[in-house]
Design an enzyme around this catalytic site. Structure first.
Site, PDB file in Angstrom:
ATOM      1  N   HIS A 169       7.153 -41.430   0.835  1.00  0.00           N
ATOM      2  CA  HIS A 169       5.926 -40.807   0.684  1.00  0.00           C
ATOM      3  C   HIS A 169       5.923 -39.508  -0.309  1.00  0.00           C
ATOM      4  O   HIS A 169       7.172 -39.130  -0.662  1.00  0.00           O
ATOM      5  CB  HIS A 169       5.400 -40.299   1.863  1.00  0.00           C
ATOM      6  CG  HIS A 169       3.879 -39.946   1.824  1.00  0.00           C
ATOM      7  ND1 HIS A 169       3.463 -38.559   1.516  1.00  0.00           N
ATOM      8  CD2 HIS A 169       2.666 -40.368   2.189  1.00  0.00           C
ATOM      9  CE1 HIS A 169       2.252 -38.363   1.720  1.00  0.00           C
ATOM     10  NE2 HIS A 169       1.783 -39.590   2.072  1.00  0.00           N
ATOM     11  N   ASP A 246      11.666 -38.147   7.711  1.00  0.00           N
ATOM     12  CA  ASP A 246      10.510 -38.038   7.936  1.00  0.00           C
ATOM     13  C   ASP A 246       9.838 -39.030   8.821  1.00  0.00           C
ATOM     14  O   ASP A 246       9.921 -40.136   8.754  1.00  0.00           O
ATOM     15  CB  ASP A 246       9.958 -38.346   6.415  1.00  0.00           C
ATOM     16  CG  ASP A 246       8.432 -38.603   6.401  1.00  0.00           C
ATOM     17  OD1 ASP A 246       7.871 -38.436   7.502  1.00  0.00           O
ATOM     18  OD2 ASP A 246       7.747 -38.658   5.249  1.00  0.00           O
ATOM     19  N   GLN A 249       5.534 -41.762  10.183  1.00  0.00           N
ATOM     20  CA  GLN A 249       5.008 -43.047  10.673  1.00  0.00           C
ATOM     21  C   GLN A 249       5.865 -43.675  11.928  1.00  0.00           C
ATOM     22  O   GLN A 249       5.629 -44.750  12.203  1.00  0.00           O
ATOM     23  CB  GLN A 249       5.099 -44.207   9.501  1.00  0.00           C
ATOM     24  CG  GLN A 249       4.266 -43.624   8.293  1.00  0.00           C
ATOM     25  CD  GLN A 249       2.777 -43.628   8.578  1.00  0.00           C
ATOM     26  OE1 GLN A 249       2.363 -44.338   9.806  1.00  0.00           O
ATOM     27  NE2 GLN A 249       1.961 -43.046   7.840  1.00  0.00           N
ATOM     28  N   LYS A 272      -1.503 -38.017  13.294  1.00  0.00           N
ATOM     29  CA  LYS A 272      -1.386 -39.732  13.077  1.00  0.00           C
ATOM     30  C   LYS A 272      -0.748 -39.946  14.320  1.00  0.00           C
ATOM     31  O   LYS A 272      -0.795 -41.255  14.686  1.00  0.00           O
ATOM     32  CB  LYS A 272      -0.010 -39.732  11.939  1.00  0.00           C
ATOM     33  CG  LYS A 272      -0.493 -39.664  10.595  1.00  0.00           C
ATOM     34  CD  LYS A 272       0.920 -39.820   9.673  1.00  0.00           C
ATOM     35  CE  LYS A 272       0.562 -39.370   8.400  1.00  0.00           C
ATOM     36  NZ  LYS A 272      -0.550 -40.042   7.562  1.00  0.00           N
ATOM     37  N   CYS A 410      -0.156 -42.862  -1.355  1.00  0.00           N
ATOM     38  CA  CYS A 410       0.571 -41.847  -1.725  1.00  0.00           C
ATOM     39  C   CYS A 410       2.057 -42.004  -1.830  1.00  0.00           C
ATOM     40  O   CYS A 410       2.930 -41.490  -1.448  1.00  0.00           O
ATOM     41  CB  CYS A 410       0.372 -40.684  -0.721  1.00  0.00           C
ATOM     42  SG  CYS A 410      -1.313 -39.900  -0.806  1.00  0.00           S
TER      43      CYS A 410
HETATM   44  N1  PMP Z   1       5.293 -38.987   5.116  1.00  0.00           N
HETATM   45  C1  PMP Z   1       4.835 -40.245   5.461  1.00  0.00           C
HETATM   46  C2  PMP Z   1       5.665 -41.624   5.731  1.00  0.00           C
HETATM   47  C3  PMP Z   1       3.602 -40.545   5.732  1.00  0.00           C
HETATM   48  O1  PMP Z   1       2.917 -41.362   5.926  1.00  0.00           O
HETATM   49  C4  PMP Z   1       2.499 -39.236   5.499  1.00  0.00           C
HETATM   50  C5  PMP Z   1       1.012 -39.544   5.618  1.00  0.00           C
HETATM   51  N2  PMP Z   1       0.583 -40.502   4.982  1.00  0.00           N
HETATM   52  C6  PMP Z   1       3.305 -37.884   5.460  1.00  0.00           C
HETATM   53  C7  PMP Z   1       4.455 -38.042   4.848  1.00  0.00           C
HETATM   54  C8  PMP Z   1       2.102 -36.733   4.836  1.00  0.00           C
HETATM   55  O2  PMP Z   1       1.694 -36.354   6.130  1.00  0.00           O
HETATM   56  P1  PMP Z   1       0.717 -35.179   6.123  1.00  0.00           P
HETATM   57  O3  PMP Z   1      -0.235 -35.640   5.077  1.00  0.00           O
HETATM   58  O4  PMP Z   1       0.168 -35.346   7.614  1.00  0.00           O
HETATM   59  O5  PMP Z   1       1.415 -33.894   5.865  1.00  0.00           O
END
Ligand code: PMP
Length: 456
Positions: A169, A246, A249, A272, A410
């Site tokens: 991401h 990270d 997910q 999430k 993203c």
């Molecule tokens: N890493 C991953 C794999 C994500 O899917 C996301 C959110 N789509 C993020 C990081 C960022 O998360 P946040 O916007 O809640 O900080």
């Protein structure tokens, strides 16, 4: 037919639950109404999830969009909130709103207790060895930036490689670019094959260059690939390299145990995992948190301040400058309770089954291309449809009350790896059903415009 005795018993259990968790309006939740027998735990031999009962816990799911029942297939972006989480937030503001760690009055003590209790719940939920290792952040993004700016700045030197993967991401790419600009470190990227599986041979070679850090996602938010993080951490540790995972997910969808994974850093977001927005978690090993300098300065992170020197607070407070997001931490604690009572094994099993079902149905539609077909895949399905305006299709799905994602998610580098700038994406949560998948497939099929229908 329920007897009077059963009714009384149910009311009593309800009452107990309310006083223990929400002390507010009536509770009518899945795990209280799932019938006799033990609540499913996080162990193998998993009972199937009673989805219809779970859905009753999420008030938003009874909304209509364009006159159609809402189908929430945008769980990778954010999840909906169950009643106990909504109640925990309301209860906090109604009953004991206060700043924490600094008051000498009752509400300050209650708020501090609830905030620290939430930390303990998170600690247990992810298998951390101590609540000291749980730092509250705004979310995954802030947690990664914290590690980049604190740990990264401490250890990275000019020319040091940082290993990431092509499926990250943007929030696990850009913070490393920023710290690379500041320190002279360089990014090395592990590629994927056509199914979306990481190339571990390349990873091994990159590790041999002794990078300063590895930062990789547990589950891809585009491909759905569940990466072999336990193995990848072990491989990195063989070279003495630290790993940030990270888990944005992963934590809402799989049982995660950071101690078992031996992760050095593990980060995720509350919103999430059925919790509130604006709250997330950085887990890190004790020796790392102890050694890392604070990232931000201010109240709460200090023990003693003079004009010529400041003594910092102990961990984790050293990394929580200023007034934290107290209410949402409490809400996150309620989300953790909710997930623990249902059991992550049951959640994972349900979503796996739904994903297999949806993948099969989607793959059977002529012209559909699924991006991400790894053998170990979570409930995220990105796809395109040949000779079809995805934008138009997106509009039709929304007309039908289906919430999904259209765009680059993203994660532009991974889409580009598959020759795309955008795709549609559906992603599942514990409340999604086969009937919803059927409806989605039906709407999709009805709206795929075919310039040459006989060709397909
Ligand atoms: N890493 C991953 C794999 C994500 O899917 C996301 C959110 N789509 C993020 C990081 C960022 O998360 P946040 O916007 O809640 O900080």
């Amino acid at each position: 037919m329920t007897t009077h005795v059963e009714n009384c018993l149910a009311q009593w259990v309800n009452q107990l639950y309310r006083s223990a968790f929400i002390s507010g309006e009536s509770a009518d939740f899945y795990y209280l109404n799932r019938g006799p027998g033990p609540i499913p735990g996080e162990t193998p031999g998993v009972s199937p999830l009673n989805v219809e009962a779970v859905r009753k816990d999420f008030p938003i799911l009874s909304r209509k969009i364009n006159g159609k029942p809402l189908i929430w297939f945008d769980n990778a972006a954010t999840s909906q909130k169950p009643e106990p989480v909504i109640e925990a937030l309301a209860h906090y503001y109604r009953e004991y709103n206060s700043n924490v760690h600094r008051g000498s009055h009752t509400l300050a003590n209650e708020a501090t207790d609830a905030y620290e209790k939430a930390r303990e719940k998170v600690c247990q939920f992810i298998g951390a060895s101590s609540p000291d290792l749980i730092v509250f952040t705004r979310g995954t993004t802030e947690a990664i930036n914290l590690v980049a700016q604190s740990y990264g700045r401490m250890v990275l030197r000019r020319g040091d490689p940082i290993i990431i993967t092509v499926m990250e991401h943007h929030s696990n790419i850009v913070p490393w670019q920023l710290i690379s600009e500041q320190t002279g470190a360089v990014l090395n990227v592990v590629p994927v094959d056509d199914n979306g599986v990481l190339d571990l041979d390349v990873y091994q070679k990159l590790l041999a260059e002794r990078p300063g850090l590895v930062a990789l996602t547990h589950v891809s938010n585009v491909l759905g690939t569940v990466n072999p993080v336990r193995l990848m951490i072990q491989m990195a540790h063989d070279y003495g390299v630290r790993v940030l995972v990270d888990g944005a997910q992963a934590v809402p969808h799989l049982p995660v145990d950071v101690s078992e994974l031996d992760a050095d850093f593990y980060v995720f977001s509350g919103h999430k995992m059925y919790g509130p927005t604006g709250i997330g978690v950085l887990y890190a090993k004790r020796e790392l948190l102890e050694a890392m300098p604070p990232w931000q300065g201010g109240g709460n992170m200090i023990r003693d301040v003079h004009f010529d020197r400041t003594v910092y607070n102990r961990i984790p407070h050293k990394f929580e400058a200023g007034t934290g997001n107290i209410a949402d931490a409490v809400g996150l604690g309620a989300a953790v309770d909710y997930l623990r009572r249902i059991g992550m094994a049951a959640v994972s099993q349900h979503e796996q089954q739904l994903t297999a079902y949806a993948m099969e149905a989607l793959a059977a539609i002529p012209g559909v291309r699924i991006i991400g077909t790894a053998p170990h895949k979570a409930g995220v399905i990105a796809f395109t449809v040949a000779d079809c305006s995805l934008e138009r299709l997106a509009g039709r799905l929304n007309d039908a009350g289906i919430a999904f994602r259209f765009g680059h998610h993203c994660a532009q580098p991974v889409l580009r790896r598959f020759g795309l700038e955008e795709s549609l994406r559906i992603s599942f949560g514990l409340y999604n059903t086969r009937q919803e998948v059927d409806r989605f497939i039906e709407v999709l099929q009805q709206n795929i415009d075919r310039p040459f229908p006989w060709f397909y």
